[in-house]
Design a protein around this motif. Structure first.
Motif: not given
Length: 401
Positions: A307-308, A311, A382-384, A390-391, A386-388
Motif C-alpha cells: 500500500d505504501r 501511495k 495528493t493525500i486523499y 492504496s485501498k 493516493a489513499h484511495r
C-alpha cells in the motif's frame, strides 16, 4: 524511490505520446498561481523599498527634538552627538508651516531651514535638484519641488512670496509676516508628498522669518546602520533623560510602512488561493487516474506492491506536477518582473500612489516562501487520491479478467 517516480511519470502521459490534458491543466493552474504571486509580491516589495529609499533621501535617519519646542545651544548638542560611534553626521534644521504664493496661486507647505554643507551629510535632497539658478544677490534663496513649481507656474530665477501665519500683533489683530524669495532650484524626488509640500531655505533666513533667534527645531542624524535606528534612538533618548527625545525614520513613517506590510501579507493570502484552486485540479486529475489505473494497481499489488508503494506512486505524480508548475511559474514570473522593471509598462499618477512608476524588487526569501507554499499545497492535494488508490482490492478488480 526510482520505481514510484518512473511509474508516476508514465501515469502522467496520455495513451498517445505527451502529457494528458488533465496534467496540462493542473500544471498550468500551479504555474499561473506561482507567477501571479511572484509578480505581485515583487511589486509590493518594490513599493516598500522605493518608498524607503526616497524617504531616507529626503529625511534624516533620526531626528533629535526638544519637549520645549526648540533647541537653543544646538552646537554643543551637535558636538555631543558627533562623538557617538553610531552617528555618522548631524545637522541642525528649522521646520515650520507657511503659505507660498505666486501671482494668484497659493499653497500651504513645510519650510525647512538648513545649513547646506551640513545637510548634504545627513540627507540626499540636493542630489534630486534638477534645475538651478545661481545669478542672484538681492533676495534670499529657496528651493522647491517640481510639483509645487508646476502648480505655482514658476521657474528657477522667479520670485515667490512666503507668508507665515505667526505674525505680529497690530491694531487690527495679527498681521502675517511676508517675505520675498527667489527660486534657485527645483528638486524632483518622484514622491508627490515631498515634491508638492516641501521647500528649503537657509537656516539663518528661517530663524529670522520664524523669529526663532538662535534656536532650531531639532538636529538631523545620519546613522551608520539605518536598520538599528530604533535601538539607537531609544539609547540616546534614555541617555539624555528628560528634555530631549529622538524619533527615527520608522517612527516618523510608521503608518505608511505598516500599511505596506499588511498589504503584502493580504496579497499573499489572497493569491495563494489561486494555487489552492489549482490543487483541486490535481485532486480531480489523480482521482480520474486512480479510476483509470485500477487494473494496473491491482496487477502491481498482485505482484507484491505494498500500500505504501501505491501511495508513493500517486504522491510522486502530484509532486512532479507541482514541481513542473512551480518551475514554469517561477520562470514566467521572473521574466514578467524583468519586463515591468525594464520597460516601465505601467505608469502611476504620483499624486495618488506617491510614486511615478511601478517598482519591482525580487527578493530571494519571497521566492523561496512562494515556491515552498505551492509545493506544500501540491503535496497535500495528493493525500486523499493516493489513499484511495492504496485501498483498492486487487481480487475485486481482477475477478472477471
Amino acid at each position: 524511490m526510482r520505481l514510484p517516480f518512473f511509474i508516476a511519470l508514465r501515469y502522467l502521459k496520455s495513451r498517445k505520446k505527451g502529457l494528458s490534458f488533465g496534467t496540462v491543466i493542473s500544471i498550468s493552474g500551479i504555474a499561473l498561481g506561482v507567477m501571479a504571486l511572484i509578480v505581485v509580491i515583487s511589486v509590493v516589495s518594490g513599493f516598500h523599498e522605493d518608498l524607503q529609499k526616497k524617504i531616507l533621501g529626503t529625511q534624516a535617519h533620526a531626528v533629535l527634538l526638544s519637549y520645549s519646542g526648540g533647541i537653543s545651544d544646538y552646537k554643543t548638542m551637535m558636538d555631543f552627538l558627533s562623538k557617538k560611534n553610531e552617528i555618522q553626521a548631524c545637522s541642525p534644521f528649522i521646520m515650520g508651516q507657511v503659505l507660498i504664493s505666486s501671482g494668484k496661486r497659493a499653497h500651504g507647505v513645510y519650510l525647512r531651514g538648513i545649513i547646506p554643507e551640513y545637510d548634504r551629510k545627513t540627507t540626499e535632497i540636493f542630489k534630486y535638484i534638477k534645475y538651478k539658478y545661481e545669478n542672484y544677490t538681492e533676495l534670499p534663496w529657496i528651493i522647491i519641488g517640481k510639483e509645487l513649481a508646476n502648480m505655482l507656474g514658476v521657474l528657477p530665477g522667479d520670485t515667490i512670496t512666503v507668508i507665515s501665519p505667526m505674525g505680529t500683533m497690530g491694531p487690527l489683530g495679527i498681521i502675517p509676516k511676508v517675505k520675498k524669495f527667489i527660486v534657485t532650484g527645483i528638486f524632483e524626488i518622484g514622491m508627490f508628498e515631498y515634491d508638492m509640500n516641501l521647500v528649503i531655505t537657509d537656516l539663518k533666513i528661517a530663524q529670522d522669518f520664524f523669529e526663532y533667534g538662535n534656536k532650531v527645531t531639532g538636529i538631523q542624524l545620519r546613522l551608520k546602520d539605518v536598520y538599528k535606528a530604533n535601538f539607537i534612538s531609544q539609547a540616546i533618548t534614555k541617555e539624555l533623560d528628560g528634555e530631549f527625545y529622538v524619533k527615527d525614520w520608522m517612527q516618523m513613517n510608521k503608518n505608511l510602512f505598516s500599511a505596506l506590510k499588511l498589504e503584502k501579507f493580504a496579497m499573499f493570502i489572497i493569491l495563494i488561493l489561486i494555487v489552492l484552486v489549482a490543487s483541486f485540479n490535481i485532486i480531480s486529475m489523480l482521482m480520474v487516474n486512480v479510476t483509470e489505473k485500477q487494473r494496473d494497481i491491482a496487477i502491481l499489488k498482485s505482484m507484491g506492491a505494498t500500500d505504501r508503494l501505491i501511495k508513493l506512486i500517486f504522491m510522486c505524480q502530484g509532486l512532479i506536477i507541482g514541481l513542473i508548475g512551480i518551475l514554469v511559474g517561477l520562470t514566467g514570473g521572473l521574466i514578467l518582473c524583468e519586463i515591468v522593471r525594464s520597460y516601465d509598462i505601467v505608469k502611476l499618477p504620483a499624486d495618488v500612489y506617491y510614486l511615478s512608476k511601478l517598482p519591482v524588487k525580487v527578493k530571494v526569501l519571497d521566492i523561496v516562501l512562494i515556491c515552498a507554499s505551492a509545493l506544500f499545497i501540491s503535496l497535500v492535494s495528493t493525500i486523499y487520491p493516493a489513499h484511495r488508490a492504496s485501498k483498492i482490492n486487487p481480487v475485486e478488480i481482477l475477478r472477471y479478467e
